[in-house]
Design an enzyme around this catalytic site. Structure first.
Site, PDB file in Angstrom:
ATOM      1  N   SER A  45       1.812  -9.958  -1.254  1.00 23.33           N
ATOM      2  CA  SER A  45       1.068  -8.528  -0.255  1.00 23.33           C
ATOM      3  C   SER A  45       1.237  -7.719   0.335  1.00 23.33           C
ATOM      4  CB  SER A  45      -0.265  -8.495  -0.988  1.00 23.33           C
ATOM      5  OG  SER A  45      -1.054  -8.993  -0.419  1.00 23.33           O
ATOM      6  N   LYS A  55       1.138  -1.373  -0.336  1.00 20.13           N
ATOM      7  CA  LYS A  55      -0.112   0.073  -0.273  1.00 20.13           C
ATOM      8  C   LYS A  55       0.460   1.628   0.199  1.00 20.13           C
ATOM      9  CE  LYS A  55      -4.386  -1.891   2.141  1.00 20.13           C
ATOM     10  NZ  LYS A  55      -4.450  -2.982   2.131  1.00 20.13           N
ATOM     11  N   GLU A 113      -9.788   7.366   4.028  1.00 19.06           N
ATOM     12  CA  GLU A 113     -10.431   5.824   4.409  1.00 19.06           C
ATOM     13  C   GLU A 113     -10.079   4.992   4.478  1.00 19.06           C
ATOM     14  OE1 GLU A 113      -9.769   6.237   1.079  1.00 19.06           O
ATOM     15  OE2 GLU A 113      -9.330   4.543   0.611  1.00 19.06           O
TER      16      GLU A 113
HETATM   17  C1  LIG Z   1      -5.463  -4.105   1.459  1.00 17.54           C
HETATM   18  C2  LIG Z   1      -4.160  -4.932   1.203  1.00 17.54           C
HETATM   19  C3  LIG Z   1      -5.002  -5.508   0.205  1.00 17.54           C
HETATM   20  C4  LIG Z   1      -5.876  -5.630  -0.189  1.00 17.54           C
HETATM   21  O1  LIG Z   1      -5.869  -4.828  -1.262  1.00 17.54           O
HETATM   22  P1  LIG Z   1      -5.645  -4.634  -2.840  1.00 17.54           P
HETATM   23  O2  LIG Z   1      -5.998  -3.191  -3.223  1.00 17.54           O
HETATM   24  O3  LIG Z   1      -6.542  -5.271  -3.181  1.00 17.54           O
HETATM   25  O4  LIG Z   1      -4.374  -5.121  -3.163  1.00 17.54           O
HETATM   26  C5  LIG Z   1      -4.077  -7.057  -0.021  1.00 17.54           C
HETATM   27  N1  LIG Z   1      -3.026  -7.509   0.628  1.00 17.54           N
HETATM   28  C6  LIG Z   1      -2.472  -6.506   1.752  1.00 17.54           C
HETATM   29  C7  LIG Z   1      -0.884  -7.565   2.780  1.00 17.54           C
HETATM   30  C8  LIG Z   1      -3.556  -5.481   1.718  1.00 17.54           C
HETATM   31  O5  LIG Z   1      -2.961  -4.771   3.096  1.00 17.54           O
END
Ligand SMILES: *Cc1c(COP(=O)(O)O)cnc(C)c1O
Length: 401
Positions: A383, A94, A116
């Site tokens: 992610s 993010k 948000e």
């Molecule tokens: C917020 C988040 C997501 C989901 O958000 P996307 O916009 O779909 O990427 C996925 N993995 C992590 C670690 C997050 O913090």
């Protein structure tokens, strides 16, 4: 699928029938101003250099592409490579977007940033970027979420942000977005709305995709260098869809690279307690964009559930809806308990504690690998890291911390 498709969206912000700008008339000038400023910034080598410099020195990019050999052995077929967004500053992808938009806000002369947040991850990323760039930061958060995520609330405050509780609706993410939009309408002159995923009205889905595409561009370079070929599959979890589209988009024109988005099936797609907008939703308009949504017969937005806080959203980015309709990507769903299995498997085989969101993709990749041959390559977008989820995991495992 033609080469022109990679130029999407069109000038009005549409990916086929999806996307667009469904906002009150008062926000149209602000969206036009944002689009103009973004196009100028994107074309300005100085802006790009600054973004790249901070990606390297502040976020710690490029993140590694790690061959997970012991995890791959569990599948017993294809090799699984992990794109290590968990190693980015603040522990997830993010920050790529928060930093990019923070730089843009600064360039536009905006001093007040609103954001948000649901579970608090985007709030933390926005507060981090704002601290570093010396911008005021106000984060809207449902008070139900504030109760559940007190550590992230404290973290945002430490970073100098103000956290504003939202008491309306279900007091969760979608209500926080509504409140942020309301603030923006009122304070549009000096305020920049820093949105957290590839959702919302044009140009957000495109702009955020482009900031997150650093993930896919690095992956392409790394896999060409290490394997002298492109991957067979890209696998990523999909909440709003930003980490997935960031990985997928730079491979759009490579027809032999298959894209798989993994949504949250929660307690099962037949239970209504899930967050699989693409797998189980219908087209509609939410938060300024047309896309797949979880809604009832009369169009009321449904409550969602996922063990992974970041997947718990009733909509999804319009570009994913387009990929689904055109067959460019396929979308599957993984339940809470399967994700937990993926979580534990990655902990014990590789010594990596993944975010519960990412664990959805890990679980699916291992199943996928089992049916493929040993010379095939799967890239999984890891992610984020799982430190933020330890209390949730302990809770389901019945362990008192
Ligand atoms: C917020 C988040 C997501 C989901 O958000 P996307 O916009 O779909 O990427 C996925 N993995 C992590 C670690 C997050 O913090």
């Amino acid at each position: 699928m033609t080469a022109k498709d990679s130029q999407l969206p069109n000038q009005r912000g549409y990916f086929g029938p999806f996307g667009g700008k469904f906002v009150p008339e008062t926000l149209m000038p602000a969206l036009r101003e944002l689009e103009q400023a973004y196009l100028m910034a994107q074309a300005d080598p100085e802006f790009q250099r600054e973004f790249q410099r901070l990606c390297r020195d502040y976020i710690g990019r490029p993140t590694p592409l790690y061959p997970a050999q012991r995890l791959s052995a569990k599948g017993g077929g294809a090799a699984i490579l992990l794109k290590r967004e968990d190693l980015a500053h603040t522990g997830a992808h993010k920050i790529n977007n928060a930093l990019g938009q923070g730089l843009l806000a600064k360039r536009m002369g905006k001093t007040r940033i609103i954001a948000e947040t649901g579970a608090g991850q985007h709030g933390v990323a926005a507060a981090t970027a704002c601290a570093m760039l010396n911008l005021d930061c106000i984060v809207y958060m449902g008070d139900e979420d504030i109760q559940r995520q007190s550590l992230n609330v404290f973290r945002m405050k430490l970073l100098g942000a103000e956290v504003r509780p939202v008491h309306s609706g279900s007091r969760t993410l979608k209500d926080a977005i509504n409140e942020a939009i309301r603030d923006w309408v009122t304070n549009v002159r000096d305020t920049y709305y820093l949105l957290g995923s590839v959702v919302g009205p044009h140009p957000y889905p495109t702009m955020i995709r482009n900031f997150q595409s650093i993930i896919g561009r690095e992956t392409r370079e790394q896999i060409m260098e290490g394997y002298h070929r492109l991957p067979d599959y890209l696998v990523a979890c999909v909440g709003g869809g930003s980490n997935a589209i960031g990985l997928f988009h730079p491979f759009f024109a490579d027809k032999n690279v298959k894209f798989i988005g993994v949504e949250a099936a929660g307690r099962g797609l037949d239970t209504m307690e899930h967050a699989a907008s693409l797998a189980a939703g219908r087209t509609g308009v939410l938060h300024g964009t047309r896309s797949y949504l979880l809604q009832d017969k009369s169009g009321q937005i449904l409550e969602t559930h996922s063990l992974a806080p970041g997947l718990d959203y009733p909509g999804v980015g319009p570009e994913h809806s387009y990929y689904k309709e055109t067959g460019r990507a396929s979308y599957v769903a993984v339940t809470d308990s399967q994700a937990l299995e993926g979580f534990q498997l990655l902990c014990t085989t590789e010594g990596i504690v993944p975010a519960l969101e990412s664990a959805h993709a890990v679980y699916y990749a291992v199943k996928l690998a089992a049916g493929l041959s040993r010379d095939q390559l799967i890239v999984v977008n890891l992610s984020g890291r799982g430190d933020k989820d330890l209390d949730i995991v302990a809770g389901v495992l019945g362990i008192e911390l």
